[in-house]
Write a protein that holds these residues in place. Structure first.
Motif, short mmCIF file in Angstrom:
data_model
loop_
_atom_site.label_atom_id
_atom_site.label_comp_id
_atom_site.label_asym_id
_atom_site.label_seq_id
_atom_site.Cartn_x
_atom_site.Cartn_y
_atom_site.Cartn_z
N ASP A 91 0.77 -0.96 0.03
CA ASP A 91 0.12 -0.10 0.10
C ASP A 91 0.43 1.33 -0.41
O ASP A 91 1.48 1.42 0.75
N PHE A 92 0.36 2.20 -0.90
CA PHE A 92 1.23 3.51 -1.15
C PHE A 92 1.03 4.79 0.53
O PHE A 92 2.51 4.66 0.82
N LEU A 93 -0.26 4.17 1.05
CA LEU A 93 -0.35 5.34 1.77
C LEU A 93 0.31 4.63 3.10
O LEU A 93 0.71 5.38 4.12
N TRP A 95 3.34 3.03 3.37
CA TRP A 95 4.76 3.13 2.70
C TRP A 95 5.16 4.82 3.29
O TRP A 95 6.02 4.53 3.85
N PHE A 96 3.98 5.43 2.25
CA PHE A 96 4.13 7.17 2.30
C PHE A 96 4.22 7.59 4.39
O PHE A 96 5.16 7.88 4.38
N LEU A 97 3.39 6.49 4.86
CA LEU A 97 3.15 7.24 6.68
C LEU A 97 4.05 6.87 7.39
O LEU A 97 4.51 7.17 8.41
N PHE A 98 4.84 5.32 6.72
CA PHE A 98 5.68 4.83 8.25
C PHE A 98 7.08 4.12 6.85
O PHE A 98 7.89 4.72 8.39
N HIS A 99 7.78 4.92 6.29
CA HIS A 99 8.53 4.14 6.24
C HIS A 99 9.42 5.49 5.16
O HIS A 99 10.43 5.41 4.53
N ALA A 100 8.38 6.10 3.62
CA ALA A 100 8.82 7.45 3.30
C ALA A 100 9.97 8.38 3.71
O ALA A 100 10.90 8.62 3.64
N ARG A 101 10.35 8.62 5.28
CA ARG A 101 10.73 9.03 6.05
C ARG A 101 12.61 8.87 5.75
O ARG A 101 13.51 9.23 6.22
N GLU A 102 12.48 7.55 5.39
CA GLU A 102 13.52 6.76 5.13
C GLU A 102 14.57 7.14 4.35
O GLU A 102 15.07 7.14 3.97
N VAL A 103 13.19 7.42 3.27
CA VAL A 103 14.58 7.99 2.10
C VAL A 103 13.76 9.34 1.25
O VAL A 103 13.37 10.37 2.06
N LEU A 121 -13.07 1.60 0.22
CA LEU A 121 -11.92 1.27 0.68
C LEU A 121 -12.09 0.34 1.85
O LEU A 121 -13.34 -0.46 3.01
N PRO A 122 -10.88 -0.77 1.84
CA PRO A 122 -11.09 -1.46 3.04
C PRO A 122 -11.20 -0.82 4.60
O PRO A 122 -10.33 0.66 4.35
N GLU A 123 -11.43 -1.11 5.69
CA GLU A 123 -11.46 -0.28 6.39
C GLU A 123 -9.46 0.21 7.13
O GLU A 123 -9.26 1.27 7.30
N GLU A 124 -8.68 -0.68 6.95
CA GLU A 124 -7.35 0.06 6.83
C GLU A 124 -6.94 0.61 6.16
O GLU A 124 -6.11 1.48 6.74
N GLN A 125 -7.96 0.83 5.05
CA GLN A 125 -6.80 1.97 3.93
C GLN A 125 -7.86 3.27 4.15
O GLN A 125 -7.23 4.38 3.44
N GLN A 126 -8.77 3.02 5.15
CA GLN A 126 -9.59 4.50 5.47
C GLN A 126 -8.40 4.75 6.57
O GLN A 126 -8.60 6.32 6.49
N VAL A 127 -8.19 4.56 7.30
CA VAL A 127 -7.46 4.88 8.42
C VAL A 127 -6.14 5.69 7.70
O VAL A 127 -5.77 6.38 8.08
N LEU A 128 -5.31 5.21 6.84
CA LEU A 128 -4.52 5.39 6.09
C LEU A 128 -4.64 6.77 5.29
O LEU A 128 -4.26 7.90 5.61
N ALA A 129 -5.71 6.75 4.42
CA ALA A 129 -6.31 7.92 4.18
C ALA A 129 -6.25 9.10 5.00
O ALA A 129 -5.67 10.49 4.86
N GLU A 130 -7.02 8.52 6.27
CA GLU A 130 -7.86 10.04 6.78
C GLU A 130 -6.56 10.17 7.70
O GLU A 130 -5.65 11.76 7.66
N LYS A 131 -4.97 9.63 7.65
CA LYS A 131 -3.47 9.73 8.05
C LYS A 131 -3.64 10.79 8.03
O LYS A 131 -2.22 11.54 8.13
N VAL A 148 -7.30 11.52 -4.06
CA VAL A 148 -6.80 12.72 -3.23
C VAL A 148 -5.74 12.60 -2.22
O VAL A 148 -4.69 13.63 -2.56
N PRO A 149 -5.96 11.67 -1.70
CA PRO A 149 -4.73 11.70 -0.42
C PRO A 149 -3.57 10.96 -1.05
O PRO A 149 -2.55 11.20 -0.76
N PHE A 150 -3.28 10.02 -1.86
CA PHE A 150 -2.22 9.42 -3.33
C PHE A 150 -1.62 11.18 -3.22
O PHE A 150 -0.14 11.00 -3.54
N VAL A 151 -2.47 11.84 -4.48
CA VAL A 151 -1.53 13.29 -4.46
C VAL A 151 -1.20 14.42 -3.37
O VAL A 151 -0.08 14.84 -3.70
#
Ligand SMILES: C[S@@+](CC[C@H](N)C(=O)[O-])C[C@H]1O[C@@H](n2cnc3c(N)ncnc32)[C@H](O)[C@@H]1O
Length: 549
Positions: A91-93, A95-103, A121-131, A148-151
């Motif tokens: 999941d890109f979101l 990765w963005f929330l938890f790993h992108a800071r490392e790159v 969206l599955p519940e987990e992805q809903q949470v990620l989008a909101e974050k 929207v959260p992707f952009v």
């Protein structure tokens, strides 16, 4: 209303891929900054990765891609080869929330993010989008869509001066849930160019799409030049020089792009004219002239809105009240007893069944039989019926003097409710505050009000214009007096007009002239409206010119 179980797996994954010419165009534009690191947040089978590989300069070091679907990710890898490419399957979101800071930051971001409604969206992805919204302090709504959260996330990952080239839904201009994204783009970018195709490029999605070219500011304090839009006719233009288009476009900033970005479609002259009229005391916001309320919500229209034969069949005369709803049922600017009688004769659902008795025991056997038919269809379990007691007692029932149909094909209109009929959730209930009902209905149809309706309203795949109450309240309305006789004459003209456009032009001469809008300015407003309407309905310009004659 669409239901998730009827959607295809492809749609639920947002799996519609980009054609090579589009991917190549955006890749060439991002390529101008000679990127070393490029991001593709949802690569699918690799349309953009192939374009990047084809156009890569010697400076390119890393292409980092995400894809949630392992099979598609594998296809993308085989399609483009492993050199310089890293594909993260997941999941890109996340990765963005938890790993992108490392790159390191990216110089460019390319792609076509998934278009998936939040509630699908599955519940987990809903949470990620909101974050993602939370991370940037951006207001979040459950009406959002995955793109929207992707952009937002992709833009955040760019270095200063980096470029984002993406395919996004054309609702980016106006949809309320994308307001956070519009604000984020306007804050973060020095220039935003949107290429707006006249035809639908992703036919299978029925979703209008545009190309978003956003250049991130070099410095936070830099003043943004704003947003520009370039209409694109046919795909040949994609063979041209994207950088020349980007540099040559006329950008607009300031209040024009604070809310929806629709004013970007106005020319400088049109914008000045609308601002001038907004400040004119003979033109008022709709909210100053009238109030808007939603219509009656039955929760089960087929059961509560019925033709005469159902009323007669069950002996429901005492509970049946006149109603109208659909635009086909309302031929004019006035809904008369004669219209109602004609609709009844045509077998239309002209009756609203209003049962006010608290208990079924208070109802005669024939009515109970009818209610039983509803129970057989499990209507009492439907949301709107479930939350009221008893389930068959529809709340908030009152008649408004004026109605406005929620949706319009060409021009929105108000309808004087002379038949004293109820209206349901296909229409709004309007009460005049300052003007008379006649004046309100008559003055509503003109190119200025219609143009503001195009700018405030929303439209979907089918091209129908829809306005919600808060949008109606913002429409600009010329304040003009009208007698019953004048409205009756306008009603007759409307019914007899060859088409809506002919009527609109006549109204401009009658209504706009009265508030001092010159013939020439009427023309300017009409042409602006006609262009907006053409874009919404994706009409070829020829048809528009012809119709407008
Ligand atoms: C509209 S397609 C575009 C694919 C590719 N970028 C293109 O332009 O052809 C969107 C892709 O996003 C993928 N996707 C959906 N949700 C995702 C997520 N949360 N993270 C990463 N990829 C996702 C889908 O599987 C699909 O391949």
């Amino acid at each position: 209303m669409n239901f998730m179980q009827f959607e295809t797996a492809q749609k639920l994954r947002g799996g519609f891929y980009t054609d090579a010419d589009i991917a190549d165009f955006l890749t060439r534009w991002v390529g101008v900054v000679r990127p070393q690191r490029v991001l593709e947040p949802s690569c699918g089978d690799g349309a953009f990765l192939e374009a990047i590989q084809k156009r890569a300069s010697a400076r390119l070091k890393t292409v980092f891609a995400c894809e949630i679907n392992p099979e598609e990710a594998a296809k993308a890898k085989t399609r483009t080869g492993a050199a310089r490419l890293e594909v993260h399957v997941g999941d890109f979101l996340r990765w963005f929330l938890f790993h992108a800071r490392e790159v390191e930051a990216f110089d460019g971001a390319l792609g076509n993010p998934p278009f998936i409604r939040y509630q699908y969206l599955p519940e987990e992805q809903q949470v990620l989008a909101e974050k993602v919204f939370g991370r940037f302090g951006l207001p979040f709504t459950k009406h959002t869509n995955a793109w929207v959260p992707f952009v937002i996330a992709a833009l955040a990952l760019l270095r200063p001066g980096g470029r984002l080239g993406m395919v996004v839904p054309s609702e980016v201009f106006h949809i309320p849930h994308a307001q956070s994204l519009r604000r984020f783009l306007a804050e973060q970018c020095s220039r935003i160019l949107i290429l707006d195709p006249e035809e639908i490029w992703f036919g299978e999605t029925l979703q209008g799409t545009v190309l978003l070219l956003a250049e991130k500011k070099y410095e936070r304090a830099e003043r943004s030049q704003g947003v520009a839009v370039v209409p694109v006719r046919g795909r040949q233009q994609l063979g041209g020089d994207p950088e020349a288009m980007f540099q040559g476009a006329g950008y607009t900033n300031g209040s024009t792009i604070e809310g929806k970005w629709m004013p970007v479609f106005l020319t400088r002259e049109e914008r000045a004219l609308v601002s001038e009229l907004r400040a004119d005391e003979r033109v008022r916001a709709f909210s100053e002239q009238a109030s808007v309320d939603v219509g009656i919500v039955t929760g089960a229209n087929k059961f509560f809105l019925v033709p005469d034969k159902v009323v007669e069949g069950f002996g429901l005369e005492r509970w049946a009240h006149p109603m109208f709803g659909r635009s086909e049922h309302v031929q004019g600017l006035v809904y008369t007893q004669a219209d109602h009688a004609a609709n009844r004769r045509a077998g239309l659902p002209t009756n609203f069944l209003w049962f006010q008795e608290e208990s079924v025991e208070d109802l005669p056997a024939n009515v109970r039989r009818y209610l039983q038919a509803g129970l057989t269809e499990k209507l009492e379990t439907r949301y709107k019926c479930r939350v009221r007691a008893p389930w068959y007692k529809v709340p908030s029932v009152y008649v408004a003097p004026v109605a406005m149909l929620k949706r319009a094909h060409n021009i929105p209109r108000l309808v004087l409710n002379r038949a004293g009929a109820y209206t349901t959730d296909t229409a709004y209930r309007i009460k005049p505050l300052r003007a008379t009902s006649e004046a309100l209905v008559l003055s509503f149809v003109n190119s200025l009000t219609c143009l503001t309706a195009e700018m405030e309203g929303r439209h979907y795949g089918g091209g129908v214009l829809e306005l919600v109450p808060s949008e109606i309240e913002r429409l600009l309305l010329p304040v003009v007096d009208a007698s019953s006789a004048q409205l009756a004459a306008a009603d007759e003209r409307y019914r007899k007009a060859e088409n809506d456009l002919v009527f609109l032009r006549g109204q401009d001469a009658a209504v706009l002239s009265k508030v001092g809008v010159t013939k020439r300015d009427q023309e300017v407003l009409f042409n602006a409206w006609s262009r907006f309407r053409g874009r919404r309905q994706r009409l070829p310009p020829a048809e528009e010119t012809h119709e407008a004659e």
